[in-house]
Design a protein around this motif. Sequence first.
Motif, PDB file in Angstrom:
ATOM      1  N   ARG A  37      49.775  41.016  45.911  1.00 30.46           N
ATOM      2  CA  ARG A  37      50.565  39.793  46.038  1.00 30.46           C
ATOM      3  C   ARG A  37      50.475  38.954  44.769  1.00 30.46           C
ATOM      4  O   ARG A  37      51.468  38.323  44.365  1.00 30.46           O
ATOM      5  CB  ARG A  37      50.087  39.007  47.268  1.00 30.46           C
ATOM      6  N   LEU A  38      49.314  38.938  44.137  1.00 27.72           N
ATOM      7  CA  LEU A  38      49.177  38.206  42.879  1.00 27.72           C
ATOM      8  C   LEU A  38      50.028  38.851  41.785  1.00 27.72           C
ATOM      9  O   LEU A  38      50.679  38.144  40.996  1.00 27.72           O
ATOM     10  CB  LEU A  38      47.704  38.149  42.461  1.00 27.72           C
ATOM     11  N   ARG A  39      50.046  40.181  41.740  1.00 22.27           N
ATOM     12  CA  ARG A  39      50.888  40.867  40.755  1.00 22.27           C
ATOM     13  C   ARG A  39      52.359  40.512  40.955  1.00 22.27           C
ATOM     14  O   ARG A  39      53.095  40.302  39.990  1.00 22.27           O
ATOM     15  CB  ARG A  39      50.715  42.383  40.869  1.00 22.27           C
ATOM     16  N   ALA A  40      52.766  40.450  42.220  1.00 23.39           N
ATOM     17  CA  ALA A  40      54.168  40.154  42.512  1.00 23.39           C
ATOM     18  C   ALA A  40      54.562  38.735  42.117  1.00 23.39           C
ATOM     19  O   ALA A  40      55.736  38.457  41.864  1.00 23.39           O
ATOM     20  CB  ALA A  40      54.443  40.377  44.002  1.00 23.39           C
ATOM     21  N   GLN A  41      53.583  37.844  42.059  1.00 22.71           N
ATOM     22  CA  GLN A  41      53.842  36.443  41.725  1.00 22.71           C
ATOM     23  C   GLN A  41      53.257  36.062  40.365  1.00 22.71           C
ATOM     24  O   GLN A  41      53.043  34.882  40.083  1.00 22.71           O
ATOM     25  CB  GLN A  41      53.222  35.533  42.804  1.00 22.71           C
ATOM     26  N   ARG A  42      53.000  37.069  39.518  1.00 20.95           N
ATOM     27  CA  ARG A  42      52.260  36.814  38.285  1.00 20.95           C
ATOM     28  C   ARG A  42      52.912  35.751  37.379  1.00 20.95           C
ATOM     29  O   ARG A  42      52.206  34.873  36.873  1.00 20.95           O
ATOM     30  CB  ARG A  42      52.055  38.116  37.513  1.00 20.95           C
ATOM     31  N   PRO A  43      54.227  35.795  37.142  1.00 22.63           N
ATOM     32  CA  PRO A  43      54.802  34.777  36.260  1.00 22.63           C
ATOM     33  C   PRO A  43      54.578  33.352  36.775  1.00 22.63           C
ATOM     34  O   PRO A  43      54.239  32.443  35.996  1.00 22.63           O
ATOM     35  CB  PRO A  43      56.294  35.129  36.238  1.00 22.63           C
ATOM     36  N   GLN A  44      54.732  33.159  38.085  1.00 24.12           N
ATOM     37  CA  GLN A  44      54.499  31.828  38.654  1.00 24.12           C
ATOM     38  C   GLN A  44      53.027  31.441  38.543  1.00 24.12           C
ATOM     39  O   GLN A  44      52.699  30.279  38.274  1.00 24.12           O
ATOM     40  CB  GLN A  44      54.936  31.794  40.122  1.00 24.12           C
ATOM     41  N   VAL A  69      50.866  32.423  36.244  1.00 19.49           N
ATOM     42  CA  VAL A  69      50.575  32.073  34.845  1.00 19.49           C
ATOM     43  C   VAL A  69      51.080  30.669  34.530  1.00 19.49           C
ATOM     44  O   VAL A  69      50.405  29.894  33.839  1.00 19.49           O
ATOM     45  CB  VAL A  69      51.191  33.114  33.902  1.00 19.49           C
ATOM     46  N   ASP A  70      52.240  30.325  35.042  1.00 22.07           N
ATOM     47  CA  ASP A  70      52.768  28.973  34.822  1.00 22.07           C
ATOM     48  C   ASP A  70      51.834  27.911  35.397  1.00 22.07           C
ATOM     49  O   ASP A  70      51.696  26.816  34.850  1.00 22.07           O
ATOM     50  CB  ASP A  70      54.154  28.824  35.463  1.00 22.07           C
ATOM     51  N   LEU A  71      51.194  28.220  36.513  1.00 20.01           N
ATOM     52  CA  LEU A  71      50.332  27.249  37.183  1.00 20.01           C
ATOM     53  C   LEU A  71      48.961  27.109  36.519  1.00 20.01           C
ATOM     54  O   LEU A  71      48.461  25.993  36.338  1.00 20.01           O
ATOM     55  CB  LEU A  71      50.137  27.647  38.653  1.00 20.01           C
ATOM     56  N   VAL A  72      48.316  28.244  36.207  1.00 15.77           N
ATOM     57  CA  VAL A  72      46.909  28.188  35.788  1.00 15.77           C
ATOM     58  C   VAL A  72      46.640  28.835  34.438  1.00 15.77           C
ATOM     59  O   VAL A  72      45.522  28.760  33.933  1.00 15.77           O
ATOM     60  CB  VAL A  72      45.995  28.827  36.858  1.00 15.77           C
ATOM     61  N   GLY A  73      47.628  29.494  33.859  1.00 14.66           N
ATOM     62  CA  GLY A  73      47.435  30.134  32.561  1.00 14.66           C
ATOM     63  C   GLY A  73      47.071  31.600  32.690  1.00 14.66           C
ATOM     64  O   GLY A  73      46.525  32.047  33.710  1.00 14.66           O
ATOM     65  N   ASP A  74      47.353  32.357  31.650  1.00 16.62           N
ATOM     66  CA  ASP A  74      47.144  33.802  31.692  1.00 16.62           C
ATOM     67  C   ASP A  74      45.670  34.174  31.792  1.00 16.62           C
ATOM     68  O   ASP A  74      45.317  35.153  32.451  1.00 16.62           O
ATOM     69  CB  ASP A  74      47.753  34.440  30.434  1.00 16.62           C
ATOM     70  N   ASP A  75      44.788  33.420  31.160  1.00 17.74           N
ATOM     71  CA  ASP A  75      43.365  33.758  31.197  1.00 17.74           C
ATOM     72  C   ASP A  75      42.827  33.718  32.623  1.00 17.74           C
ATOM     73  O   ASP A  75      42.070  34.610  33.031  1.00 17.74           O
ATOM     74  CB  ASP A  75      42.559  32.801  30.307  1.00 17.74           C
ATOM     75  N   VAL A  76      43.192  32.701  33.375  1.00 22.82           N
ATOM     76  CA  VAL A  76      42.719  32.589  34.750  1.00 22.82           C
ATOM     77  C   VAL A  76      43.291  33.713  35.601  1.00 22.82           C
ATOM     78  O   VAL A  76      42.578  34.335  36.404  1.00 22.82           O
ATOM     79  CB  VAL A  76      43.093  31.211  35.348  1.00 22.82           C
ATOM     80  N   VAL A  77      44.564  34.007  35.433  1.00 21.09           N
ATOM     81  CA  VAL A  77      45.189  35.085  36.209  1.00 21.09           C
ATOM     82  C   VAL A  77      44.504  36.416  35.902  1.00 21.09           C
ATOM     83  O   VAL A  77      44.185  37.197  36.821  1.00 21.09           O
ATOM     84  CB  VAL A  77      46.696  35.162  35.937  1.00 21.09           C
ATOM     85  N   GLN A  78      44.255  36.697  34.643  1.00 23.83           N
ATOM     86  CA  GLN A  78      43.556  37.939  34.281  1.00 23.83           C
ATOM     87  C   GLN A  78      42.175  37.991  34.918  1.00 23.83           C
ATOM     88  O   GLN A  78      41.728  39.058  35.359  1.00 23.83           O
ATOM     89  CB  GLN A  78      43.428  38.034  32.762  1.00 23.83           C
ATOM     90  N   ARG A  79      41.493  36.849  34.967  1.00 27.20           N
ATOM     91  CA  ARG A  79      40.161  36.792  35.572  1.00 27.20           C
ATOM     92  C   ARG A  79      40.222  37.173  37.050  1.00 27.20           C
ATOM     93  O   ARG A  79      39.391  37.945  37.539  1.00 27.20           O
ATOM     94  CB  ARG A  79      39.586  35.385  35.394  1.00 27.20           C
ATOM     95  N   TYR A  80      41.206  36.648  37.746  1.00 26.90           N
ATOM     96  CA  TYR A  80      41.325  36.956  39.178  1.00 26.90           C
ATOM     97  C   TYR A  80      41.770  38.395  39.401  1.00 26.90           C
ATOM     98  O   TYR A  80      41.304  39.050  40.346  1.00 26.90           O
ATOM     99  CB  TYR A  80      42.288  35.971  39.842  1.00 26.90           C
TER     100      TYR A  80
END
Length: 284
Positions: A230-237, A239-250
């Motif tokens: 589900r995170l992969r499916a919403q990845r662009p949103q 990244v907009d919210l928390v930044g790419d570094d945080v998304v990669q961490r999760y």
Amino acid sequence: MQTAEAIRYHYDVGNDFYRLWLDGSLSYSCAFQEPGDSLEQAQDRKLRWHLDAVDADEARSLLDIGCGWGGLLERASLGRGVDRCVGLTLSDEQAQHVRSRAIPGVEVFTKNWRDYQPPEHVDAIVSIGAFEHFARPTDSPTDKIAIYREFFTRCAGWLTDGGVLSLQTIAYANMSPSDANGFIANDIFPDADLPTLAEIATATDEIFEIVTLRNDRADYAWTCEEWAARLRAQRPQAVDLVGDDVVQRYERYLKMSALGFRMGKIGLLRIVLRPYVGHFGGRR
């Protein structure tokens, strides 16, 4: 890092971020999966399982230690008719969300269980996904057991006669604490250490009787995989919210956690406990 600060580091990333990939109840803990379930169905089954475990249909009061975004509190109040439901969390974001729902009979406090005293005995206690944060990596096994024993002692003293505690926690399984991954320990859940089943059993000795014990590690592997998809499916949103570094961490955290559960390095314990007759608060 103090416990409250460590909790906020992880859970106060932002409610909007978690809404992207959790289910509608914002349950951020292992689901109870049956074949063919959606994430929503499996999370609902998990909440129903814990409410059934504590006889919520017969309870007038319930305490949720580590209440998250209030999914269980809402079901206890609106679905089971529990008159007074109290949640404890150390996350300001979670507490704000629960209060914004204005659920009848529901209160939430940003308090550690050690700093809370219910005004009267409660019929049911549920704790899902909080026990993992009670001890620190620097605590010895003896220190950890003492912390857990204090928790169980308090819970037993808070419960009415016939009251029940339902506990869900990740635990070390085929892995020692010294083998724990540094990335998760430092970048995901700092200042937290998992229990072992042996430590829990020792800590409950002469306080609680273990009525039900399940290891549902496969359910948590599946849950993490569902979250990751589900995170992969919403990845662009995201990244907009928390930044790419945080998304990669999760993304890394969810992948590693799923693998750990699949390999049996960590387990997911669901434990139903009843205080021994005659123990604490007039019980002994």
